[in-house]
Design a protein around this motif. Sequence first.
Motif, PDB file in Angstrom:
ATOM      1  N   THR A  98      92.231 -41.661 139.847  1.00 24.16           N
ATOM      2  CA  THR A  98      93.468 -41.179 139.239  1.00 24.16           C
ATOM      3  C   THR A  98      94.296 -42.299 138.617  1.00 24.16           C
ATOM      4  O   THR A  98      94.986 -42.077 137.620  1.00 24.16           O
ATOM      5  CB  THR A  98      94.315 -40.394 140.255  1.00 24.16           C
ATOM      6  N   TYR A  99      94.233 -43.515 139.162  1.00 24.41           N
ATOM      7  CA  TYR A  99      94.987 -44.603 138.529  1.00 24.41           C
ATOM      8  C   TYR A  99      94.406 -44.928 137.157  1.00 24.41           C
ATOM      9  O   TYR A  99      95.137 -45.344 136.239  1.00 24.41           O
ATOM     10  CB  TYR A  99      95.052 -45.843 139.434  1.00 24.41           C
ATOM     11  N   LEU A 100      93.098 -44.707 137.004  1.00 24.41           N
ATOM     12  CA  LEU A 100      92.470 -44.920 135.693  1.00 24.41           C
ATOM     13  C   LEU A 100      92.805 -43.773 134.739  1.00 24.41           C
ATOM     14  O   LEU A 100      93.033 -44.010 133.544  1.00 24.41           O
ATOM     15  CB  LEU A 100      90.957 -45.053 135.859  1.00 24.41           C
ATOM     16  N   GLN A 101      92.865 -42.554 135.262  1.00 23.50           N
ATOM     17  CA  GLN A 101      93.348 -41.438 134.443  1.00 23.50           C
ATOM     18  C   GLN A 101      94.751 -41.727 133.901  1.00 23.50           C
ATOM     19  O   GLN A 101      95.046 -41.481 132.733  1.00 23.50           O
ATOM     20  CB  GLN A 101      93.414 -40.168 135.286  1.00 23.50           C
ATOM     21  N   GLU A 102      95.599 -42.243 134.786  1.00 23.33           N
ATOM     22  CA  GLU A 102      96.968 -42.548 134.374  1.00 23.33           C
ATOM     23  C   GLU A 102      96.990 -43.620 133.297  1.00 23.33           C
ATOM     24  O   GLU A 102      97.715 -43.517 132.305  1.00 23.33           O
ATOM     25  CB  GLU A 102      97.789 -42.987 135.588  1.00 23.33           C
ATOM     26  N   ARG A 103      96.169 -44.650 133.479  1.00 18.58           N
ATOM     27  CA  ARG A 103      96.088 -45.726 132.484  1.00 18.58           C
ATOM     28  C   ARG A 103      95.647 -45.182 131.121  1.00 18.58           C
ATOM     29  O   ARG A 103      96.106 -45.647 130.077  1.00 18.58           O
ATOM     30  CB  ARG A 103      95.094 -46.796 132.938  1.00 18.58           C
ATOM     31  N   LEU A 104      94.753 -44.199 131.156  1.00 18.19           N
ATOM     32  CA  LEU A 104      94.200 -43.639 129.916  1.00 18.19           C
ATOM     33  C   LEU A 104      95.042 -42.497 129.361  1.00 18.19           C
ATOM     34  O   LEU A 104      94.751 -41.984 128.280  1.00 18.19           O
ATOM     35  CB  LEU A 104      92.769 -43.152 130.166  1.00 18.19           C
ATOM     36  N   GLY A 105      96.044 -42.062 130.117  1.00 20.86           N
ATOM     37  CA  GLY A 105      96.895 -40.975 129.657  1.00 20.86           C
ATOM     38  C   GLY A 105      96.226 -39.616 129.676  1.00 20.86           C
ATOM     39  O   GLY A 105      96.505 -38.760 128.833  1.00 20.86           O
ATOM     40  N   ILE A 106      95.345 -39.386 130.661  1.00 19.70           N
ATOM     41  CA  ILE A 106      94.599 -38.116 130.717  1.00 19.70           C
ATOM     42  C   ILE A 106      94.744 -37.450 132.092  1.00 19.70           C
ATOM     43  O   ILE A 106      93.828 -36.786 132.579  1.00 19.70           O
ATOM     44  CB  ILE A 106      93.107 -38.317 130.371  1.00 19.70           C
ATOM     45  N   LEU A 107      95.918 -37.593 132.705  1.00 20.96           N
ATOM     46  CA  LEU A 107      96.151 -36.959 134.005  1.00 20.96           C
ATOM     47  C   LEU A 107      96.121 -35.440 133.923  1.00 20.96           C
ATOM     48  O   LEU A 107      96.023 -34.764 134.948  1.00 20.96           O
ATOM     49  CB  LEU A 107      97.492 -37.425 134.586  1.00 20.96           C
ATOM     50  N   ASN A 108      96.208 -34.907 132.718  1.00 20.05           N
ATOM     51  CA  ASN A 108      96.157 -33.453 132.540  1.00 20.05           C
ATOM     52  C   ASN A 108      94.733 -32.906 132.567  1.00 20.05           C
ATOM     53  O   ASN A 108      94.531 -31.695 132.510  1.00 20.05           O
ATOM     54  CB  ASN A 108      96.812 -33.057 131.216  1.00 20.05           C
ATOM     55  N   GLN A 109      93.747 -33.788 132.663  1.00 13.42           N
ATOM     56  CA  GLN A 109      92.339 -33.371 132.679  1.00 13.42           C
ATOM     57  C   GLN A 109      91.781 -33.400 134.106  1.00 13.42           C
ATOM     58  O   GLN A 109      92.241 -34.179 134.946  1.00 13.42           O
ATOM     59  CB  GLN A 109      91.509 -34.291 131.787  1.00 13.42           C
ATOM     60  N   PRO A 110      90.767 -32.580 134.404  1.00 11.76           N
ATOM     61  CA  PRO A 110      90.119 -32.619 135.719  1.00 11.76           C
ATOM     62  C   PRO A 110      89.282 -33.887 135.878  1.00 11.76           C
ATOM     63  O   PRO A 110      88.983 -34.577 134.897  1.00 11.76           O
ATOM     64  CB  PRO A 110      89.230 -31.377 135.723  1.00 11.76           C
TER      65      PRO A 110
ATOM     66  N   ILE B 166      91.737 -40.208 120.485  1.00 13.01           N
ATOM     67  CA  ILE B 166      90.929 -38.979 120.435  1.00 13.01           C
ATOM     68  C   ILE B 166      91.356 -37.901 121.424  1.00 13.01           C
ATOM     69  O   ILE B 166      90.898 -36.759 121.320  1.00 13.01           O
ATOM     70  CB  ILE B 166      89.431 -39.288 120.674  1.00 13.01           C
ATOM     71  N   LYS B 167      92.215 -38.227 122.383  1.00 14.24           N
ATOM     72  CA  LYS B 167      92.435 -37.314 123.511  1.00 14.24           C
ATOM     73  C   LYS B 167      93.109 -35.995 123.121  1.00 14.24           C
ATOM     74  O   LYS B 167      93.046 -35.025 123.886  1.00 14.24           O
ATOM     75  CB  LYS B 167      93.228 -37.999 124.621  1.00 14.24           C
ATOM     76  N   ASN B 168      93.733 -35.930 121.954  1.00 11.96           N
ATOM     77  CA  ASN B 168      94.341 -34.672 121.519  1.00 11.96           C
ATOM     78  C   ASN B 168      93.354 -33.761 120.802  1.00 11.96           C
ATOM     79  O   ASN B 168      93.643 -32.587 120.574  1.00 11.96           O
ATOM     80  CB  ASN B 168      95.548 -34.948 120.621  1.00 11.96           C
ATOM     81  N   LYS B 169      92.194 -34.311 120.434  1.00 10.22           N
ATOM     82  CA  LYS B 169      91.182 -33.475 119.781  1.00 10.22           C
ATOM     83  C   LYS B 169      89.921 -33.300 120.635  1.00 10.22           C
ATOM     84  O   LYS B 169      89.068 -32.487 120.303  1.00 10.22           O
ATOM     85  CB  LYS B 169      90.809 -34.056 118.418  1.00 10.22           C
ATOM     86  N   MET B 170      89.815 -34.073 121.724  1.00  5.54           N
ATOM     87  CA  MET B 170      88.681 -33.958 122.635  1.00  5.54           C
ATOM     88  C   MET B 170      89.171 -33.995 124.078  1.00  5.54           C
ATOM     89  O   MET B 170      90.105 -34.730 124.397  1.00  5.54           O
ATOM     90  CB  MET B 170      87.699 -35.129 122.447  1.00  5.54           C
ATOM     91  N   ARG B 171      88.533 -33.224 124.938  1.00  2.00           N
ATOM     92  CA  ARG B 171      88.787 -33.370 126.373  1.00  2.00           C
ATOM     93  C   ARG B 171      88.086 -34.630 126.849  1.00  2.00           C
ATOM     94  O   ARG B 171      86.941 -34.885 126.471  1.00  2.00           O
ATOM     95  CB  ARG B 171      88.252 -32.166 127.145  1.00  2.00           C
ATOM     96  N   VAL B 172      88.750 -35.422 127.669  1.00  2.00           N
ATOM     97  CA  VAL B 172      88.166 -36.645 128.206  1.00  2.00           C
ATOM     98  C   VAL B 172      88.110 -36.502 129.725  1.00  2.00           C
ATOM     99  O   VAL B 172      89.143 -36.480 130.402  1.00  2.00           O
ATOM    100  CB  VAL B 172      88.981 -37.892 127.805  1.00  2.00           C
ATOM    101  N   ILE B 173      86.892 -36.399 130.249  1.00  2.00           N
ATOM    102  CA  ILE B 173      86.682 -36.117 131.664  1.00  2.00           C
ATOM    103  C   ILE B 173      85.950 -37.292 132.315  1.00  2.00           C
ATOM    104  O   ILE B 173      84.868 -37.684 131.869  1.00  2.00           O
ATOM    105  CB  ILE B 173      85.881 -34.815 131.848  1.00  2.00           C
ATOM    106  N   LEU B 174      86.546 -37.854 133.349  1.00  2.00           N
ATOM    107  CA  LEU B 174      85.932 -38.958 134.084  1.00  2.00           C
ATOM    108  C   LEU B 174      84.993 -38.382 135.140  1.00  2.00           C
ATOM    109  O   LEU B 174      85.353 -37.465 135.885  1.00  2.00           O
ATOM    110  CB  LEU B 174      87.000 -39.823 134.738  1.00  2.00           C
ATOM    111  N   VAL B 175      83.789 -38.955 135.214  1.00  2.00           N
ATOM    112  CA  VAL B 175      82.727 -38.447 136.087  1.00  2.00           C
ATOM    113  C   VAL B 175      82.171 -39.636 136.861  1.00  2.00           C
ATOM    114  O   VAL B 175      81.534 -40.515 136.286  1.00  2.00           O
ATOM    115  CB  VAL B 175      81.609 -37.780 135.259  1.00  2.00           C
TER     116      VAL B 175
END
Length: 265
Positions: free
Chosen positions: A50-62, A32-41
């Motif tokens: 950030t290591y979880l962002q990397e695992r999920l492939g969403i380092l480009n998100q805040p 879904i990450k190309n059609k939705m922004r995925v933001i960890l809160v």
Amino acid sequence: MKYSILCSDLDGTLLSTKSDVSDFTIHQITRIKNKMRVILVSARMPQAMTYLQERLGILNQPIICYNGALILNGNQQLFSEVIDFNTLQQVYELAASFDIKLGLYHGNEWYVETTSERVEKEIKYTRTLPIYQPTTQTILDWQNRNISAHKIMMMGTKTSADAIFSVLKSRFNHLLQIYRSNDTLIELAPKKVSKLSAIKILLNDDGLLQEIVSFGDNFNDIDMLAHTGLGVAVENARAEVKAIANVVTLKNTENGVAHFIKQHL
């Protein structure tokens, strides 16, 4: 309703273990990450996210850290709110009178006085390392650097946490967000911030709140779930969280967030 943003808590929610996401979750986020922004809160510090962002492939998100007190986009700081320094000193003095130890957090800095079972668990589960030094030394150093805490973690016993909680509420409720993480832990954050307030700052458009599907399990997730388009609680969430959620999915250990994504997004 078409949702364009996914906001999720980590511990007890997106994480299927204490420290990681499952391959199933990675697969669903990737889908879904190309059609939705995925933001960890999260209440976590940046390095523990950030290591979880990397695992999920969403380092480009805040990411939203410390229950909303710090918002980062890569190395760029988008927002920062710290606890008033005088309040920090008063909390330290009160905690010491109850024999409660503090974990102090600023940015990617984490300070504790000594190791303990709780500290070792956090090292293991968040893949971060603290700096060991007396809290008085940390406070003096921060005073010299003109900084303060994004988060204070109070670490006691159930008895001491029970005893200090009402005192904290009576003395500091107008200055601090006060969350009971579990029987022995109390988290303190600046009064003005929450996960919801940080999302509003990040999006800069309250109309977008209705385009968010949010996931959580604990007291600090209630505002986020209640005021976004679709609030989803995991089955293991506190009763108060499930009561305000629009939907309840499976437990975090059963990949509840990923199952919801697969079925509905």
